[in-house]
Design a protein around this motif. Structure first.
Motif, mmCIF file in Angstrom:
data_model
loop_
_atom_site.group_PDB
_atom_site.id
_atom_site.type_symbol
_atom_site.label_atom_id
_atom_site.label_comp_id
_atom_site.label_asym_id
_atom_site.label_seq_id
_atom_site.Cartn_x
_atom_site.Cartn_y
_atom_site.Cartn_z
ATOM 1 N N ALA A 1 27.283 -15.539 3.622
ATOM 2 C CA ALA A 1 28.326 -16.432 4.133
ATOM 3 C C ALA A 1 28.074 -16.789 5.595
ATOM 4 N N HIS A 2 28.605 -17.929 6.010
ATOM 5 C CA HIS A 2 28.515 -18.408 7.392
ATOM 6 C C HIS A 2 27.063 -18.662 7.815
ATOM 7 N N GLY A 3 26.195 -18.947 6.858
ATOM 8 C CA GLY A 3 24.824 -19.313 7.184
ATOM 9 C C GLY A 3 23.941 -18.166 7.634
ATOM 10 N N VAL A 4 24.299 -16.930 7.333
ATOM 11 C CA VAL A 4 23.498 -15.761 7.722
ATOM 12 C C VAL A 4 22.435 -15.495 6.655
ATOM 13 N N MET A 5 21.177 -15.425 7.079
ATOM 14 C CA MET A 5 20.075 -15.147 6.158
ATOM 15 C C MET A 5 19.704 -13.667 6.215
ATOM 16 N N LEU A 6 19.710 -13.022 5.057
ATOM 17 C CA LEU A 6 19.307 -11.621 4.948
ATOM 18 C C LEU A 6 17.921 -11.570 4.310
ATOM 19 N N SER A 7 17.014 -10.877 4.963
ATOM 20 C CA SER A 7 15.640 -10.791 4.480
ATOM 21 C C SER A 7 15.195 -9.333 4.472
ATOM 22 N N ALA A 8 14.594 -8.908 3.375
ATOM 23 C CA ALA A 8 14.041 -7.554 3.261
ATOM 24 C C ALA A 8 12.598 -7.672 2.798
ATOM 25 N N ARG A 9 11.714 -6.945 3.467
ATOM 26 C CA ARG A 9 10.301 -7.019 3.116
ATOM 27 C C ARG A 9 9.634 -5.668 3.327
ATOM 28 N N GLY A 10 8.582 -5.440 2.582
ATOM 29 C CA GLY A 10 7.838 -4.189 2.723
ATOM 30 C C GLY A 10 6.468 -4.322 2.104
ATOM 31 N N SER A 11 5.544 -3.518 2.594
ATOM 32 C CA SER A 11 4.180 -3.555 2.066
ATOM 33 C C SER A 11 3.502 -2.217 2.297
ATOM 34 N N VAL A 12 2.524 -1.932 1.463
ATOM 35 C CA VAL A 12 1.715 -0.720 1.586
ATOM 36 C C VAL A 12 0.255 -1.133 1.412
ATOM 37 N N THR A 13 -0.583 -0.702 2.336
ATOM 38 C CA THR A 13 -2.014 -0.997 2.268
ATOM 39 C C THR A 13 -2.789 0.309 2.362
ATOM 40 N N VAL A 14 -3.731 0.500 1.468
ATOM 41 C CA VAL A 14 -4.615 1.667 1.478
ATOM 42 C C VAL A 14 -6.048 1.168 1.595
ATOM 43 N N GLN A 15 -6.756 1.661 2.587
ATOM 44 C CA GLN A 15 -8.131 1.212 2.812
ATOM 45 C C GLN A 15 -9.041 2.399 3.088
ATOM 46 N N ARG A 16 -10.231 2.329 2.516
ATOM 47 C CA ARG A 16 -11.241 3.353 2.767
ATOM 48 C C ARG A 16 -12.550 2.656 3.097
ATOM 49 N N GLN A 17 -13.187 3.104 4.182
ATOM 50 C CA GLN A 17 -14.457 2.514 4.608
ATOM 51 C C GLN A 17 -15.486 3.615 4.856
ATOM 52 N N HIS A 18 -16.705 3.317 4.484
ATOM 53 C CA HIS A 18 -17.834 4.219 4.743
ATOM 54 C C HIS A 18 -18.852 3.439 5.554
ATOM 55 N N HIS A 19 -19.057 3.856 6.812
ATOM 56 C CA HIS A 19 -19.892 3.113 7.758
ATOM 57 C C HIS A 19 -21.126 3.929 8.087
ATOM 58 N N GLU A 20 -22.274 3.314 7.948
ATOM 59 C CA GLU A 20 -23.547 3.975 8.249
ATOM 60 C C GLU A 20 -24.204 3.311 9.465
ATOM 61 N N PHE A 21 -24.637 4.152 10.404
ATOM 62 C CA PHE A 21 -25.386 3.691 11.574
ATOM 63 C C PHE A 21 -26.746 4.372 11.533
ATOM 64 N N GLY A 22 -27.792 3.624 11.217
ATOM 65 C CA GLY A 22 -29.110 4.235 11.128
ATOM 66 C C GLY A 22 -29.133 5.339 10.080
ATOM 67 N N GLU A 23 -29.392 6.569 10.512
ATOM 68 C CA GLU A 23 -29.424 7.700 9.579
ATOM 69 C C GLU A 23 -28.124 8.487 9.559
ATOM 70 N N THR A 24 -27.108 8.005 10.299
ATOM 71 C CA THR A 24 -25.825 8.720 10.400
ATOM 72 C C THR A 24 -24.785 8.101 9.479
ATOM 73 N N THR B 1 -16.352 -1.118 1.841
ATOM 74 C CA THR B 1 -14.907 -1.259 1.996
ATOM 75 C C THR B 1 -14.241 -1.272 0.627
ATOM 76 N N ARG B 2 -13.195 -0.458 0.494
ATOM 77 C CA ARG B 2 -12.347 -0.468 -0.693
ATOM 78 C C ARG B 2 -10.909 -0.565 -0.199
ATOM 79 N N ARG B 3 -10.196 -1.617 -0.586
ATOM 80 C CA ARG B 3 -8.841 -1.806 -0.085
ATOM 81 C C ARG B 3 -7.929 -2.278 -1.213
ATOM 82 N N GLY B 4 -6.728 -1.725 -1.242
ATOM 83 C CA GLY B 4 -5.703 -2.139 -2.183
ATOM 84 C C GLY B 4 -4.368 -2.265 -1.466
ATOM 85 N N ASP B 5 -3.528 -3.195 -1.903
ATOM 86 C CA ASP B 5 -2.252 -3.391 -1.233
ATOM 87 C C ASP B 5 -1.225 -3.943 -2.205
ATOM 88 N N ILE B 6 0.040 -3.703 -1.890
ATOM 89 C CA ILE B 6 1.165 -4.302 -2.596
ATOM 90 C C ILE B 6 2.200 -4.700 -1.547
#
Length: 260
Positions: A237-260, A223-228
């Motif tokens: 005003a008037h008690g209104v909360m403004l929220s902005a959020r974002g994220s990026v995740t990149v993941q690479r996996q190499h899975h072996e089953f027996g000889e495959t 597993t190789r994973r990176g994220d930000i």
């Protein structure tokens, strides 16, 4: 209803499994950790009996672990956790189809007014080795920084001598800095970046021949994973909360089953 696991309870459970958060989550009521790939030690969390794919996990409100966290939960060091928030029940209107059974939010520790350092070293009787370092410091009156770095490993062991590994071998390195800003006027900013490198090896023990397969059978996952991610909040005003959020995740996996 939100159930919260606070700092004292986290510190108490931290010594049980300092390499991941699975044991910690399993101790909470209404949650059960189910093995999904025993050969490699993967697990998912079921809330109120629903399958693990309907449970959503966030880090400081950001989906840094991706949609499916079967292996992601095994790769989260708990050393920097401040609390764990769990919503039990349908939360799909806010978090999508992955939150039909509930949502877990892993909230990190915030920097205080003084610098802090914490070092954890662990060695278990089953061949697990953990080394973790957490650092926190205020940069200015408004800015703060935390850093967690963790190195974890496990030997491949066969407890019942049947030729099959009951605990997979793995090597893992995790690093994550976090940056905090608070102007003390109802405006906050948070940013994080992280990287995970892991190699898991399970299946039959070296040199063992399993009768059904007629020979050795290995299974491995790299597993190789990176994220930000970033979150900004401001009070309007008037008690209104403004929220902005974002994220990026990149993941690479190499899975072996027996000889495959």
């Amino acid at each position: 209803r939100v159930e919260v696991l606070d700092g004292e309870e986290i510190d108490e459970k931290l010594m049980m499994t300092p390499g991941d958060v699975v044991m910690m989550l399993n101790e909470m009521g209404g949650m059960r950790v189910q093995a999904t790939a025993p050969s490699l030690g993967a697990a998912s969390v079921r809330i109120q009996g629903m399958r693990g794919r309907y449970t959503r996990f966030l880090s400081d409100g950001l989906p840094l672990f991706g949609e499916q966290v079967s292996f992601g939960l095994m790769q989260i060091p708990p050393l920097d956790l401040g609390r764990v928030e769990v919503i039990k029940g349908v939360a799909s209107s806010l978090y999508g189809a992955g939150g039909m059974s509930g949502v877990g939010n892993l909230v990190s520790r915030r920097p205080g007014t003084n610098s802090e350092r914490q070092l954890l070293l662990n060695r278990s009787s089953r061949g697990a080795t953990d080394a973790g370092f957490w650092y926190s410091t205020p940069l200015t009156a408004q800015w703060g920084l935390t850093l967690i770095a963790s190195v974890n490993g496990q030997q491949r062991i066969d407890v019942d001598d049947d030729g099959w590994a009951d605990a997979p071998k793995y090597e893992r390195v995790v690093a994550r800095p976090r940056l905090f800003w608070d102007n003390h006027k109802a405006q906050t900013f948070f940013a994080t970046a992280g990287g995970t490198w892991e190699q898991r090896t399970g299946g039959s023990m070296p040199g063992a021949a399993l009768l059904p397969a007629g020979g050795p059978y290995g299974e491995a996952l790299a597993t190789r994973r990176g994220d930000i991610g970033a979150v900004f909040q401001t009070l309007l005003a008037h008690g209104v909360m403004l929220s902005a959020r974002g994220s990026v995740t990149v993941q690479r996996q190499h899975h072996e089953f027996g000889e495959t």
